[in-house]
Design an enzyme around this catalytic site. Sequence first.
Site, PDB file in Angstrom:
ATOM      1  N   LYS A  67       0.665  -1.175   0.028  1.00 36.52           N
ATOM      2  CA  LYS A  67      -0.020   0.037  -0.024  1.00 36.52           C
ATOM      3  C   LYS A  67       0.850   1.345   0.039  1.00 36.52           C
ATOM      4  O   LYS A  67       0.365   2.077  -0.635  1.00 36.52           O
ATOM      5  CB  LYS A  67      -0.911   0.174   1.210  1.00 36.52           C
ATOM      6  CG  LYS A  67      -1.730  -1.301   1.131  1.00 36.52           C
ATOM      7  CD  LYS A  67      -3.074  -1.048   2.350  1.00 36.52           C
ATOM      8  CE  LYS A  67      -3.849  -2.167   2.312  1.00 36.52           C
ATOM      9  NZ  LYS A  67      -4.900  -2.284   3.458  1.00 36.52           N
ATOM     10  N   GLY A 127      -0.421   0.286  13.737  1.00 40.28           N
ATOM     11  CA  GLY A 127       0.281  -0.533  12.612  1.00 40.28           C
ATOM     12  C   GLY A 127      -0.565   0.168  11.485  1.00 40.28           C
ATOM     13  O   GLY A 127      -0.928   1.252  11.376  1.00 40.28           O
ATOM     14  N   ALA A 212     -10.826  -5.035  13.446  1.00 37.82           N
ATOM     15  CA  ALA A 212     -10.515  -5.249  11.964  1.00 37.82           C
ATOM     16  C   ALA A 212     -10.009  -6.638  11.669  1.00 37.82           C
ATOM     17  O   ALA A 212     -10.341  -7.210  10.537  1.00 37.82           O
ATOM     18  CB  ALA A 212      -9.005  -4.283  11.819  1.00 37.82           C
TER      19      ALA A 212
END
Length: 274
Positions: A67, A127, A212
């Site tokens: 990313k 993170g 998540a």
Amino acid sequence: MTGRTRLAVWGDPIGHSRSPQLHTAAYRHLGLEWTYQRRQVDRAGFVPALTSLDDSWRGLSLTMPLKEVAHDAVDELDRHAALTGAVNTLLLGETLRGFNTDVGGIVDAFTHAGVAEVRRARILGAGATAASALVALSDLGATEVEFRARRPDAADRLRPTAEALGVQLRTADFRAPASDVDATVATLPSGTVLDTDIAMPLAAVGGTLFEAAYAPWPSALAAVWPSPTVISGFEMLLFQAVRQIRIFRDGDQQRELPDEAVTVDIMRSAGMGD
């Protein structure tokens, strides 16, 4: 829609990705004869792999660790990609356009669960997902966000983003006394188990939990959370994929798909079928 008809998700590792099931089900329902595959690509191999693509390729979904390197490779960024420094969607063409749909995926996960507004929030972990969580909480209305991590100073890299958003950012150790928040976003690695004397005080004042991680489910944190609203990370995976499909189809992650509610239901069934 003709021309660019190949798509894929890249990352390392990539074998666990459910994106092919989600995207393939959607394209079939939408009547698009597009192929969507997975490919293992690491950071060093990203640029060579990207430059090797021919005109049959329409776009890419990107997961870790690509990313950030993709963010540096594109010609044009959307607002969320610029704010987070992360690109998880590439639209190929003469101009290489980079998008972040993780932010919108988190927002959609909250709103789909009936949570339309958040004022005070807590993020666990600092993170890779933390930046998208911060921007998503701001989009939901948050003006105060507390980060808790084993190294609280790890969140300092997000202070410029918080300032740009007008969000007051605080940091704390996991064991520090906790105050009430409307929502907690857990961005800890899948399989993380917090000690009970850490998890329970945070759960008692943590509001809605967005976890998540989604495999295995429920996570250790979700299993002890008392709030009636606990949101699995699968919801983010689902809704960020919907936004990617909007981009691949129309170049705009805000433009809804035809018959989108039905498409989402079909994708959900396909993604949870494993």
